[in-house]
Design an enzyme around this catalytic site. Structure first.
Site, PDB file in Angstrom:
ATOM      1  N   TYR A  92       6.823  13.976  -4.064  1.00 14.63           N
ATOM      2  CA  TYR A  92       7.073  13.064  -2.948  1.00 14.63           C
ATOM      3  C   TYR A  92       6.662  11.627  -3.288  1.00 14.63           C
ATOM      4  O   TYR A  92       7.261  10.672  -2.778  1.00 14.63           O
ATOM      5  CB  TYR A  92       6.316  13.530  -1.707  1.00 14.63           C
ATOM      6  CG  TYR A  92       6.896  14.790  -1.097  1.00 14.63           C
ATOM      7  CD1 TYR A  92       8.162  14.792  -0.516  1.00 14.63           C
ATOM      8  CD2 TYR A  92       6.180  15.983  -1.097  1.00 14.63           C
ATOM      9  CE1 TYR A  92       8.689  15.943   0.040  1.00 14.63           C
ATOM     10  CE2 TYR A  92       6.701  17.140  -0.537  1.00 14.63           C
ATOM     11  CZ  TYR A  92       7.959  17.112   0.030  1.00 14.63           C
ATOM     12  OH  TYR A  92       8.492  18.256   0.569  1.00 14.63           O
ATOM     13  N   GLY A  93       5.638  11.474  -4.113  1.00 16.46           N
ATOM     14  CA  GLY A  93       5.237  10.123  -4.501  1.00 16.46           C
ATOM     15  C   GLY A  93       6.352   9.395  -5.227  1.00 16.46           C
ATOM     16  O   GLY A  93       6.565   8.195  -5.026  1.00 16.46           O
ATOM     17  N   ARG A  94       7.080  10.122  -6.055  1.00 14.58           N
ATOM     18  CA  ARG A  94       8.207   9.519  -6.777  1.00 14.58           C
ATOM     19  C   ARG A  94       9.292   9.084  -5.803  1.00 14.58           C
ATOM     20  O   ARG A  94       9.944   8.051  -6.005  1.00 14.58           O
ATOM     21  CB  ARG A  94       8.775  10.522  -7.785  1.00 14.58           C
ATOM     22  CG  ARG A  94       9.737   9.915  -8.770  1.00 14.58           C
ATOM     23  CD  ARG A  94      10.332  10.962  -9.693  1.00 14.58           C
ATOM     24  NE  ARG A  94      11.058  10.346 -10.794  1.00 14.58           N
ATOM     25  CZ  ARG A  94      12.254   9.804 -10.687  1.00 14.58           C
ATOM     26  NH1 ARG A  94      12.872   9.793  -9.521  1.00 14.58           N
ATOM     27  NH2 ARG A  94      12.846   9.251 -11.735  1.00 14.58           N
ATOM     28  N   CYS A 143       0.861  -1.176   0.000  1.00 13.42           N
ATOM     29  CA  CYS A 143       0.000   0.000   0.000  1.00 13.42           C
ATOM     30  C   CYS A 143       0.901   1.231   0.000  1.00 13.42           C
ATOM     31  O   CYS A 143       1.915   1.261   0.706  1.00 13.42           O
ATOM     32  CB  CYS A 143      -0.893  -0.016   1.240  1.00 13.42           C
ATOM     33  SG  CYS A 143      -2.017   1.382   1.357  1.00 13.42           S
ATOM     34  N   ILE A 144       0.560   2.242  -0.780  1.00 15.05           N
ATOM     35  CA  ILE A 144       1.382   3.446  -0.881  1.00 15.05           C
ATOM     36  C   ILE A 144       0.479   4.665  -0.946  1.00 15.05           C
ATOM     37  O   ILE A 144      -0.570   4.637  -1.595  1.00 15.05           O
ATOM     38  CB  ILE A 144       2.328   3.369  -2.107  1.00 15.05           C
ATOM     39  CG1 ILE A 144       3.284   4.561  -2.129  1.00 15.05           C
ATOM     40  CG2 ILE A 144       1.543   3.263  -3.400  1.00 15.05           C
ATOM     41  CD1 ILE A 144       4.402   4.404  -3.149  1.00 15.05           C
ATOM     42  N   LEU A 145       0.878   5.725  -0.230  1.00 11.55           N
ATOM     43  CA  LEU A 145       0.044   6.923  -0.174  1.00 11.55           C
ATOM     44  C   LEU A 145       0.897   8.142   0.130  1.00 11.55           C
ATOM     45  O   LEU A 145       1.778   8.101   1.005  1.00 11.55           O
ATOM     46  CB  LEU A 145      -1.027   6.787   0.918  1.00 11.55           C
ATOM     47  CG  LEU A 145      -1.836   8.061   1.220  1.00 11.55           C
ATOM     48  CD1 LEU A 145      -2.807   8.360   0.084  1.00 11.55           C
ATOM     49  CD2 LEU A 145      -2.562   7.950   2.548  1.00 11.55           C
ATOM     50  N   THR A 146       0.645   9.215  -0.594  1.00 12.08           N
ATOM     51  CA  THR A 146       1.128  10.546  -0.240  1.00 12.08           C
ATOM     52  C   THR A 146      -0.075  11.339   0.238  1.00 12.08           C
ATOM     53  O   THR A 146      -1.097  11.389  -0.454  1.00 12.08           O
ATOM     54  CB  THR A 146       1.777  11.254  -1.447  1.00 12.08           C
ATOM     55  OG1 THR A 146       2.824  10.442  -1.971  1.00 12.08           O
ATOM     56  CG2 THR A 146       2.343  12.596  -1.034  1.00 12.08           C
ATOM     57  N   SER A 180      -4.378   1.965  -7.309  1.00  5.77           N
ATOM     58  CA  SER A 180      -5.392   3.004  -7.456  1.00  5.77           C
ATOM     59  C   SER A 180      -5.094   3.818  -8.704  1.00  5.77           C
ATOM     60  O   SER A 180      -4.022   3.690  -9.304  1.00  5.77           O
ATOM     61  CB  SER A 180      -5.395   3.913  -6.221  1.00  5.77           C
ATOM     62  OG  SER A 180      -4.164   4.602  -6.109  1.00  5.77           O
ATOM     63  N   ARG A 222       1.503  16.127  -5.731  1.00  7.22           N
ATOM     64  CA  ARG A 222       1.944  16.955  -6.864  1.00  7.22           C
ATOM     65  C   ARG A 222       3.177  17.792  -6.522  1.00  7.22           C
ATOM     66  O   ARG A 222       3.360  18.898  -7.038  1.00  7.22           O
ATOM     67  CB  ARG A 222       0.802  17.848  -7.362  1.00  7.22           C
ATOM     68  CG  ARG A 222      -0.432  17.090  -7.802  1.00  7.22           C
ATOM     69  CD  ARG A 222      -1.477  18.018  -8.383  1.00  7.22           C
ATOM     70  NE  ARG A 222      -0.992  18.629  -9.631  1.00  7.22           N
ATOM     71  CZ  ARG A 222      -1.048  18.052 -10.825  1.00  7.22           C
ATOM     72  NH1 ARG A 222      -1.561  16.832 -10.946  1.00  7.22           N
ATOM     73  NH2 ARG A 222      -0.604  18.678 -11.885  1.00  7.22           N
ATOM     74  N   GLU A 278       1.856  -4.240  -5.313  1.00  7.53           N
ATOM     75  CA  GLU A 278       0.711  -5.137  -5.263  1.00  7.53           C
ATOM     76  C   GLU A 278      -0.424  -4.581  -6.111  1.00  7.53           C
ATOM     77  O   GLU A 278      -0.674  -3.383  -6.124  1.00  7.53           O
ATOM     78  CB  GLU A 278       0.265  -5.301  -3.804  1.00  7.53           C
ATOM     79  CG  GLU A 278      -0.817  -6.335  -3.598  1.00  7.53           C
ATOM     80  CD  GLU A 278      -1.121  -6.578  -2.136  1.00  7.53           C
ATOM     81  OE1 GLU A 278      -2.298  -6.794  -1.805  1.00  7.53           O
ATOM     82  OE2 GLU A 278      -0.163  -6.523  -1.328  1.00  7.53           O
TER      83      GLU A 278
END
Length: 506
Positions: free
Chosen positions: A374-376, A362-365, A400, A371, A396
């Site tokens: 930080y997601g990168r 699971c991954i979330l910013t 989204s 934008r 996994e």
């Protein structure tokens, strides 16, 4: 009143009766004109609830993404215009189907023998650890007008903790002997109790729900939290999150940005902040540079904190459905630092032992940091850990919509950089070479090449071609790129877990 060029997307194509309505007479399924972003827009009323500030209506706006649905007060609904009332024939059909399903479920009652069965070790463990994290119990007890003085129960006597079980259903409980059974061992009568979904029902459920799960025992996933105060930011959730049902009546909930405890009253939250001594995630700091830090947290050692993190993240993730089972996971939290402490930017979790080779579960910013690149950083850090482990990793599935966009951009940029490097050295390159260099799976590499139309068949063999357009786009993105993970700053060794550490240890 829809955006230019847009067709109506709320409600059905059938003709509806129109008439006047009031805040007391309007009901679920009605379509009214609601004020949004300074202008009246067509919206369908999906749910109604009474809060401390008054009655609120959950609106699905025409030609807007579902995450932009919101709870609105009666003042934002234009009752001077006619309201489209739901089709009574359609409602009768739905009621008939609901009664049929309910009668099917209620045919088989559990036997007294099963009810009197002695609790197993697993049941005792769930009962002891299944309590909701502590902050909200004090809040529930302090609420006036509660005839039932027992902690954890509402006015009607139902258990509040029922909403926090896996699935988040009020009044729906699963017995431990049913959980332990394999699918083949479940009696045929119990299998028949699960109502089947028609295509129309499934589309309707996906449109009005906040999760992609199709479990018929789950409650409708209408977003339950209207507003969240998190540190110095005010957040507006996108999806349902299984916080205790008592918080549904609050106009705003307050979450401590360090320990992630949650409160419904400002007074309780201020008192907690005066006593809270945590200033960073409760784990080991494994990376630090001038911009961010990364902390590794074991879900088994910090259950309450990790469960609270999952509750927070569920408000912004459509696919996440569980928050209780955190023991088998490691959480890698990215923070920014100042004089007050380390503030959470985002995180990703990964299984301690993944049979499918996933390096991210699971991954979330968080929305206030989206934008900004930080997601990168989160994605790059997950692959840097895979390189240290000497494994090929992949997130996994399913991802989204925002996660898929972020991963595709990361994959394409890095693959183009690798290919340009091979081209400068005039060396041959294969998909396996790219996968090993980037710690990506060959499937992800191949799918990215196909999506970018870089894989062609020429003179009897497959070749990789980088279009000039993609090279120019990459040069522009390099000029904008500001932050990168420095692999030499990572102070981490792959943890080794026993069977007891990987799971609940029942």
């Amino acid at each position: 009143m829809s955006p230019p060029g847009g067709d109506a997307t709320v409600g059905s194509d059938e003709k509806r009766q129109k008439g006047k309505a009031t805040p007391d007479t309007i009901k679920m399924g009605c379509i009214a004109m609601v004020m949004k972003e300074g202008q009246l827009r067509r919206a369908e009323i999906l749910s109604i609830k009474d809060t401390k500030s008054g009655r609120q209506f959950y609106c699905n706006f025409d030609n807007f993404n579902k995450r932009l649905d919101e709870w609105v007060p009666a003042a934002r609904i234009d009752f001077e215009q006619d309201v489209e009332w739901p089709n009574p024939d359609k409602d009768k059909q739905k009621d008939a189907k609901t009664k049929k399903n309910n009668s099917t479920v209620s045919k088989k009652q559990p036997s007294k023998k099963n009810n009197q069965k002695k609790a197993s070790k697993r049941e005792q463990s769930v009962a002891s650890d299944g309590q909701t994290p502590h902050p909200w119990t004090e809040f529930v007890d302090s609420q006036p007008g509660k005839n039932n003085r027992q902690r954890g129960k509402t006015e009607d006597g139902t258990d509040v903790n029922a909403s926090l079980e896996v699935g988040g259903d009020k009044g729906v409980k699963r017995k431990a002997d049913e959980i332990d059974m394999d699918e083949d061992e479940i009696p045929a009568a119990k299998k028949q109790r699960q109502p089947s979904f028609s295509r129309e029902q499934e589309i309707e459920k996906l449109r009005t729900s906040g999760s992609m799960t199709q479990n018929p025992t789950e409650i409708s996933r209408i977003r339950n939290i209207s507003k969240v105060e998190f540190g110095r930011y005010v957040l507006f959730p996108w999806y349902f999150s299984p916080y205790p049902q008592i918080f549904d009546q609050e106009d705003c909930i307050y979450i401590c940005e360090f320990c992630l405890s949650y409160y419904g009253e400002l007074k309780s939250f201020v008192r907690h902040r005066q006593k809270c001594t945590l200033h960073h995630p409760p784990g080991n700091e494994i990376y630090r540079d001038d911009y961010v830090s990364f902390f590794e947290i074991d879900g088994r050692r910090q259950r309450t904190w990790c469960r609270n993190l999952c509750l927070l993240s569920k408000m912004f993730l459509d696919h996440k459905t569980l928050y209780y089972d955190v023991d088998p996971f490691l959480f890698y939290v990215m923070t920014t630092r100042d004089d007050r402490g380390c503030h959470i930017i985002g995180y990703f979790s990964k299984e301690k032992e993944s049979t499918d080779g996933y390096n991210v579960a699971c991954i979330l910013t968080l929305p206030q940091y989206q934008r900004k690149g930080y997601g990168r950083l989160l994605i790059q850090f997950s692959y840097e850990l895979s390189k240290i482990e000497g494994k090929l990793g992949s997130p996994e599935k399913p991802l989204s919509d925002l996660g898929l966009l972020s991963y595709r951009q990361y994959w394409s940029e890095n693959i183009i950089d690798i290919l340009l490097g091979y081209n400068e050295r005039k060396e041959a390159c294969t998909i396996e070479n790219i996968a090993v260099a980037l710690a990506m799976t060959t499937q992800d590499v191949e799918h990215t090449l196909q999506a970018l139309k870089m894989q062609v068949y020429h003179k009897g063999e497959h070749k990789i071609v980088v279009p000039e357009k993609l090279i120019k786009q990459r040069e522009k993105s390099k000029a904008k790129q500001k932050r990168l993970i420095d692999p030499e700053r990572i102070q981490w060794k792959p943890p080794v877990f026993t069977a007891l550490n990987r799971t609940w240890g029942w």
